[in-house]
Design an enzyme around this catalytic site. Structure first.
Site, PDB file in Angstrom:
ATOM      1  N   GLU A 184       0.832  -1.203   0.000  1.00 38.03           N
ATOM      2  CA  GLU A 184       0.000   0.000   0.000  1.00 38.03           C
ATOM      3  C   GLU A 184       0.863   1.248   0.000  1.00 38.03           C
ATOM      4  O   GLU A 184       0.491   2.278  -0.565  1.00 38.03           O
ATOM      5  CB  GLU A 184      -0.938   0.004   1.214  1.00 38.03           C
ATOM      6  CG  GLU A 184      -1.994   1.111   1.148  1.00 38.03           C
ATOM      7  CD  GLU A 184      -3.103   0.933   2.176  1.00 38.03           C
ATOM      8  OE1 GLU A 184      -3.945   0.040   1.988  1.00 38.03           O
ATOM      9  OE2 GLU A 184      -3.101   1.671   3.173  1.00 38.03           O
ATOM     10  N   HIS A 213       6.200 -26.699   3.239  1.00 42.05           N
ATOM     11  CA  HIS A 213       5.327 -27.747   2.703  1.00 42.05           C
ATOM     12  C   HIS A 213       4.295 -27.172   1.750  1.00 42.05           C
ATOM     13  O   HIS A 213       3.303 -27.838   1.417  1.00 42.05           O
ATOM     14  CB  HIS A 213       4.636 -28.485   3.851  1.00 42.05           C
ATOM     15  CG  HIS A 213       5.603 -29.166   4.775  1.00 42.05           C
ATOM     16  ND1 HIS A 213       6.109 -30.421   4.524  1.00 42.05           N
ATOM     17  CD2 HIS A 213       6.194 -28.745   5.924  1.00 42.05           C
ATOM     18  CE1 HIS A 213       6.950 -30.765   5.495  1.00 42.05           C
ATOM     19  NE2 HIS A 213       7.017 -29.756   6.354  1.00 42.05           N
ATOM     20  N   LYS A 231     -13.369   2.319  -2.894  1.00 44.02           N
ATOM     21  CA  LYS A 231     -14.465   2.677  -1.995  1.00 44.02           C
ATOM     22  C   LYS A 231     -15.538   3.476  -2.742  1.00 44.02           C
ATOM     23  O   LYS A 231     -16.735   3.253  -2.567  1.00 44.02           O
ATOM     24  CB  LYS A 231     -13.930   3.509  -0.822  1.00 44.02           C
ATOM     25  CG  LYS A 231     -12.948   2.774   0.087  1.00 44.02           C
ATOM     26  CD  LYS A 231     -12.431   3.704   1.177  1.00 44.02           C
ATOM     27  CE  LYS A 231     -11.396   3.029   2.053  1.00 44.02           C
ATOM     28  NZ  LYS A 231     -10.861   3.954   3.078  1.00 44.02           N
TER      29      LYS A 231
END
Length: 543
Positions: free
Chosen positions: A352, A383, A510
């Site tokens: 960000e 793994h 937004k």
């Protein structure tokens, strides 16, 4: 502003990057490299000897930092200059951890005095909750605190409370809710007791849709148990925001309002009242230790020679890998389960902040900036995605993080746990060896294997990594570690000449979401062909 790619040192580094050093060759030519390509501060030891750089490249990176005026830029950051130029304000998260009594004047205001006033109010609330003075609507003491936030109001506090769980000395359980779809909250409300639950609404603007949607649901849940709204609001909600007016309108009692400042970026805010959930979990004393660790790293960043300065070195390494070597993937691998949310926290902090393609002067950059960052607990990642690290086609840089000391021998089973910690350390060191040296790191019986599958058992190596050893994971060292990465981000931004403190790419989502939300609620709107058809499907008109 200096033209980045026009810098002679920049061009020299580009020349170095055309034939980057091979790690096997570097260690053969310099057997003491593991001693010299290191730095230490604040109980953190950094080994960057497995980075693909020699003495000349390191000197040129340090020269680049000086050419880009990094020292003065650091001073600007720490003294409250308006380093967030697109929003015309400082980025003063470092002021949040200054010791009480120090003075930091910004625009005629002593910022440190304001910060410690806020911390004092936090401490009062924390002590009331932890000492069972704070009571719910039925008179029962609080047993659960739920932090409602998103982004920096969630990731930092969640990461820190998980990492420091061993320092929890209260019967209060702390929970976190961030998802706007209500899944987390729905699960919690099924097991929590409304009589003994307090919600912290953490929102810098007190207008974040995700956070307020969860807050409204929490309020409705409480009102279904006790319908006297003023009592519910006073005894069961705390607000943290820059907007006391909005908190008041929503119903947060003034006694329960904690203030932020516009100069605190969300992803840098856990040191402020946004960290209230951390303090509830571990107590204000340990929370102050967390702040002290961060402040120690701030002081190191401000004063240490660049060649021994952990954030400067880590940032320059990041620039060398991403911009010059073209390594556009970076993995953070803590070998300690307590740091399981640390990679998630860093994804926001780094991507960000530095996920930008426009320089401070408004020009489009013509070089690579922030790499894609991800990670997991190292033992789990082995793994999962280590297959790609060892044998994939993608170049990836890595940070390995682990404490040296773990378990104090006071528990009867600690000897077995100490053995597990040694096993974790062994895996951490072994993985970085193979990533760096490939087949050459293997024992002879594996290196010289000549079975019918030998072609599938080749490890190219030359994947660069840095190893960070913490003396131990404590509130103080965690504070230093987080601040180290905050300052790494700033160093990279100075070299890339971008503003790491705005986030216009977040804001646009937004705005668009609000437009679509209106249509979902019966409004009218036209979008692209795909979105229009998806809205029809959701509305049952095109299935």
């Amino acid at each position: 502003m200096l033209n980045a790619t026009g810098s002679q040192t920049w061009q020299t580094l580009q020349s170095h990057a055309t034939t980057p050093p091979d790690l096997n060759t570097l260690f053969k030519s310099n057997p003491t490299r593991g001693q010299t390509f290191t730095a230490a501060a604040c109980d953190i030891y950094m080994d960057f000897s497995k980075q693909a750089m020699n003495d000349e490249i390191l000197r040129d990176l340090l020269k680049l930092a000086n050419e880009f005026d990094l020292s003065n830029k650091i001073n600007d950051l720490l003294t409250g200059q308006k380093v967030n130029d697109t929003e015309n304000r400082p980025a003063l998260h470092t002021a949040l951890r200054l010791p009480k009594g120090e003075t930091l004047m910004v625009d005629g205001v002593d910022v440190n005095a304001q910060v410690h006033d806020s911390l004092a109010k936090c401490e009062m609330i924390v002590n009331r909750l932890r000492s069972k003075i704070w009571r719910g609507y039925s008179g029962k003491a609080i047993t659960d605190v739920v932090n409602i936030g998103v982004g920096g109001s969630d990731l930092g506090p969640l990461m820190a409370t998980t990492a420091l769980d061993e320092w929890a000395d209260s019967e209060i359980s702390v929970h976190f809710v961030s998802n706007m779809d209500g899944t987390q909250l729905h699960s919690l409300l099924g097991v929590l007791n409304p009589q003994t639950t307090v919600f912290i609404i953490s929102s810098k603007s007190f207008g974040t849709t995700d956070t307020l949607a969860n807050a409204e649901t929490a309020l409705a849940w409480l009102l279904s148990a006790h319908d006297h709204k003023p009592t519910i609001l006073h005894r069961h909600f705390i607000g943290v925001s820059t907007r006391p007016d909005k908190m008041t309108v929503w119903g947060i009692h003034p006694d329960n309002q904690l203030l932020l400042w516009e100069w605190v970026g969300g992803r840098f805010s856990m040191w402020s009242a946004i960290g209230l959930a951390i303090a509830v979990k571990i107590g204000m004393g340990h929370f102050y230790d967390l702040l002290a660790g961060a402040n120690a790293m701030d002081r190191h960043f401000a004063s240490a020679d660049f060649g021994e300065n952990l954030p400067v070195l880590l940032g320059l390494i990041g620039v060398w890998n991403a911009t010059f070597l073209g390594i556009n993937a970076h993995s953070v691998l803590p070998y300690d389960g307590r740091l399981k949310f640390f990679p998630n926290y860093l994804t926001q902090l780094e991507m960000e902040s530095n996920g930008k393609s426009v320089a401070r002067n408004g020009a489009t950059v013509n070089y690579k900036t922030c790499p894609i960052l991800w990670g997991d607990i190292g033992s789990n990642a082995q793994h999962a995605f280590y297959q790609l690290l060892h044998q994939g086609t993608q170049a990836v840089s890595c940070d390995f993080i682990t404490p040296i000391n773990r378990y104090d021998g006071t528990q009867i089973h600690d000897k077995s746990l100490e053995n597990q910690h040694k096993l974790s350390l062994a895996n951490c060191l072994a993985q970085s060896q193979v990533l760096a040296f490939g087949n050459n790191a293997l024992p002879d019986n594996l290196k010289n294997s000549n079975d019918k599958f030998s072609q599938f058992k080749q490890y190219r190596g030359n994947q660069p990594s840095t190893t960070l050893l913490l003396t131990a994971l404590t509130p103080k060292t965690l504070g230093s570690l987080i601040a180290l990465y905050e300052h790494k981000v700033f160093v990279m931004s100075v070299i890339w000449q971008i503003n790491p403190f705005d986030q216009w790419g977040v804001e646009v989502g937004k705005v668009m979401a609000n437009s679509v939300f209106e249509v979902l609620n019966g409004g009218v709107g036209e979008f692209d062909g795909s979105t229009n058809e998806l809205l029809k499907v959701i509305g049952g008109k095109n299935v």
